[in-house]
Each structure stands twice: as C-alpha cells, then as structure tokens.
Enzyme design. Structure first.
Site, PDB file in Angstrom:
ATOM      1  CD  GLU A  17      -2.926   1.123   2.293  1.00  0.00           C
ATOM      2  OE1 GLU A  17      -3.585   0.061   2.367  1.00  0.00           O
ATOM      3  OE2 GLU A  17      -3.143   2.102   3.028  1.00  0.00           O
ATOM      4  CB  THR A  48      -4.271   5.896   0.576  1.00  0.00           C
ATOM      5  OG1 THR A  48      -3.309   6.947   0.496  1.00  0.00           O
ATOM      6  CG2 THR A  48      -3.632   4.656   1.194  1.00  0.00           C
ATOM      7  CG  ASP A 109     -11.306   8.577   9.146  1.00  0.00           C
ATOM      8  OD1 ASP A 109     -12.374   8.251   9.708  1.00  0.00           O
ATOM      9  OD2 ASP A 109     -10.261   7.918   9.197  1.00  0.00           O
ATOM     10  CE1 TYR A 147     -10.747   0.489  10.242  1.00  0.00           C
ATOM     11  CE2 TYR A 147     -12.792  -0.439   9.411  1.00  0.00           C
ATOM     12  CZ  TYR A 147     -11.778   0.478   9.324  1.00  0.00           C
ATOM     13  OH  TYR A 147     -11.793   1.400   8.298  1.00  0.00           O
ATOM     14  CG  HIS A 151     -14.451   2.187  12.564  1.00  0.00           C
ATOM     15  ND1 HIS A 151     -15.127   3.295  13.018  1.00  0.00           N
ATOM     16  CD2 HIS A 151     -13.653   2.608  11.568  1.00  0.00           C
ATOM     17  CE1 HIS A 151     -14.760   4.352  12.282  1.00  0.00           C
ATOM     18  NE2 HIS A 151     -13.872   3.953  11.398  1.00  0.00           N
TER      19      HIS A 151
END
Ligand code: FAD
Length: 288
Positions: A17, A48, A109, A147, A151
């Site tokens: 990533e 990302t 977010d 997660y 989360h």
C-alpha cells in the site's frame, strides 16, 4: 484482473500500500521506490486517497501510472464521505478508462478541520458505496476495510463485525484489515468472521513501526493497539540506540509478524509501505 481471483491463484502473496506524495516534485522519487519494490513481485499494489476525498486526482493519476506504466495490478482507494454519486461515477469512469479494475470502497474520515458532516445525501457508510459500485460498475473488483480490534467509532465489537459482514454481503470480494501487531488478534478475527458466515478472503495488514513518533499516531487514530511488551522494547531500543535502533527493531518485528501470519494460514499480507522501499525489502527478503 479482479484481485480476489488472483488471491486464489497465488497464495501466499504480498500486496503493497502506498499513499500519493503531497508534492508533484516528489513523484519521481516515489515511482523510483515503487520500482525498487517490484523485486518483491507484489500480487497487487494499492494507492490511498486523502481524508474526505482530498488528493483524489492524484490517486487516480498515480493508479493509472502504476497499472499502465509499471504493469502492476492496482487497486485505487475510493472514499464516499464528502462526495456524491456524480463524483463516484466520475472516478469510476476514469478508473475504467485507465484499466484499473479494482477499488477499495471506503467511507473515509473527515479532514482534520472536521468541516465535513459524516452523513452525506448519497452515501452514509462504505456498504452503500459497495452496493452502488456493484450496480453501476459490475465489472469492478471491490475490496473493503476491516478492523480486527473494531472501528474506533463503533459501539460494540459484535455490532461492528456485523457491519463489516454487510459490506461483503452487499458484494465486496475481499477485506483488508487495519494493521494489527498481535497475530492472535487477526486469527481470532478470522474465526469470528467465519462464524458469522463470511467466506471471502481476509487479508491482514502489517505496518512496520519505524519510529516512536509513529506509535503515538497509531494509538491516537487507528483504533489498533500496540502490545505493551513491544512498546517497552521500542522504548528500550530508543534509549539504547535512538531512531536507528527503533527502526531496526520495527523491521525485525514486522518480519517475524509476516512469517507468523503466513505460517498460521493467512492467504497473504498487505504491507503498509509508508512509501519506503528499503524497510519493506528487508521485511520481505527471503519470504516472498
Ligand atoms: P464503514 O464501513 O462505513 O464503517 C464506519 C463506521 O460506521 C464503523 O464504526 C461501522 O461499525 C459503522 N457502520 C457501518 N455500517 C453501519 C450501519 N448500517 N449503521 C450504523 N453504523 C454503521 N481512509 C481514507 O480517507 N483514505 C484511504 O485511502 C483509506 N484507506 C484505508 C485502507 C484500509 C485497509 C483501512 C483499514 C482503512 C483505510 N482508511 C482510509 C480509513 C477509513 O476510511 C476509516 O477508518 C473510516 O473511519 C471508516 O471507513 P470504512 O470504509 O471502514 O467505513
């Protein structure tokens, strides 16, 4: 090709990533590092997008270059927070035109200033984005985020897991986890998700700790926890040899973690590269 099909063909695999460098002047260095990491033959790479969809243009352009100029199977992260259907259509069209066939569908977010409301007219949760992509771009491979330690916003671990399952039920092909530092947490997560009926691949995320400062970030934002023993070792390493010793320990820890995950049956490992080549090469050397 869709990533889930590739996963089944080549276990155990490594995926990498990256994030888009803020300044365009840094792109050359960035692509140079990706070039170095090609030696690891990643199954796929992902790029990302910034909080609240910022840097989306860079994400799309870099995804296109990774796919077409570097020949790497690429997954573009796509967030729906702060966007609407038109934005998503535009991104999907661009990705299709660039022959990028996989997205990581995320809610995202809000940017740090907190200006963006968490409820948008078109999409509230990542599951809504998954449904939308499945319907409007059925040819796209879709990954989602998971997660293992829940989360940070969720009211309970059990409820959060049901929400993660919903993303897969709505058509996502696989799940990539938030980083964990204790492999037992990942394997426990797998067991619980399988009990819920999830059959899709669940790829563990591994983040190399390269500085004590990054631990602060991990603890404050990600919802992941750092095992106390590892934290003490990092502190001792810092007292002993400063930044270089912390880095050495972080790399050795990540390397052991990757080994343990693969030995325990993980289909592969998703490495958060932090856009750095050398630590990732050291972590993966002789394993992939
Ligand atoms: P969701 O799956 O929508 O979940 C968000 C919260 O809503 C959770 O607490 C969930 O339990 C809850 N929820 C879900 N459905 C419901 C429902 N029906 N009712 C009530 N509550 C519900 N962020 C970026 O900005 N850019 C990136 O590129 C990026 N890449 C990431 C890659 C990975 C592998 C991971 C693990 C995270 C990444 N993130 C990225 C961070 C992610 O965007 C944030 O964690 C975000 O807060 C949640 O996104 P999500 O897609 O998991 O959201």
């Amino acid at each position: 090709m869709h990533i889930d099909r590739m996963i089944n063909q080549k276990p155990p695999f490594l995926s990498l990533e990256f994030f888009p460098p803020k300044e365009e002047k840094d792109w050359e260095t960035f692509f140079g590092r990706v070039e170095k990491l090609r030696a690891l033959s990643p199954l796929f790479v992902s790029i990302t997008c910034g909080a609240g969809g910022t840097s989306k243009t860079n994400t799309l352009e870099i995804a296109s270059r990774l796919q077409n100029e570097m020949g790497l199977e690429t997954m573009a992260h796509l967030t729906c927070l702060g966007g609407n259907k038109e934005d998503i259509n535009h991104s999907l069209e661009q990705l299709r035109a660039s022959e990028v066939n996989n997205v990581l569908a995320l809610r995202g977010d809000p940017p740090k200033e907190g200006a963006t409301s968490l409820t948008q007219p078109d999409f509230t949760y990542a599951a809504d984005l998954v449904s939308y992509i499945r319907e409007h771009a059925p040819d796209m491979g879709i990954g989602v985020a998971g997660y293992p330690e829940a989360h940070p916003e969720s009211s309970s671990i059990a409820v959060d897991r049901r929400h993660m399952k919903e993303k897969l039920d709505r058509g996502a092909d696989f799940l990539v986890t938030q980083f964990v530092f204790d492999n037992r947490v990942y394997f426990e997560f797998i067991e619980r998700m399988r009990e819920l009926g999830v059959t899709q691949p669940i790829i563990p995320g591994v983040l190399p700790v390269l500085s004590l400062k990054s631990v602060r970030y991990i603890l404050s934002l990600s919802g992941a926890s750092v095992p106390g023993r590892f934290y003490l070792q990092l502190q001792e390493a810092h007292e002993r040899g400063g930044v270089a010793e912390v880095r050495r320990l972080g790399i050795a820890f990540a390397r052991e973690q990757v080994r343990g995950l693969l030995e325990g049956g993980a289909p592969g490992v998703h490495l958060y590269t932090l856009n750095q080549a050398d630590p990732c090469l050291q972590i993966a050397e002789g394993i992939f």
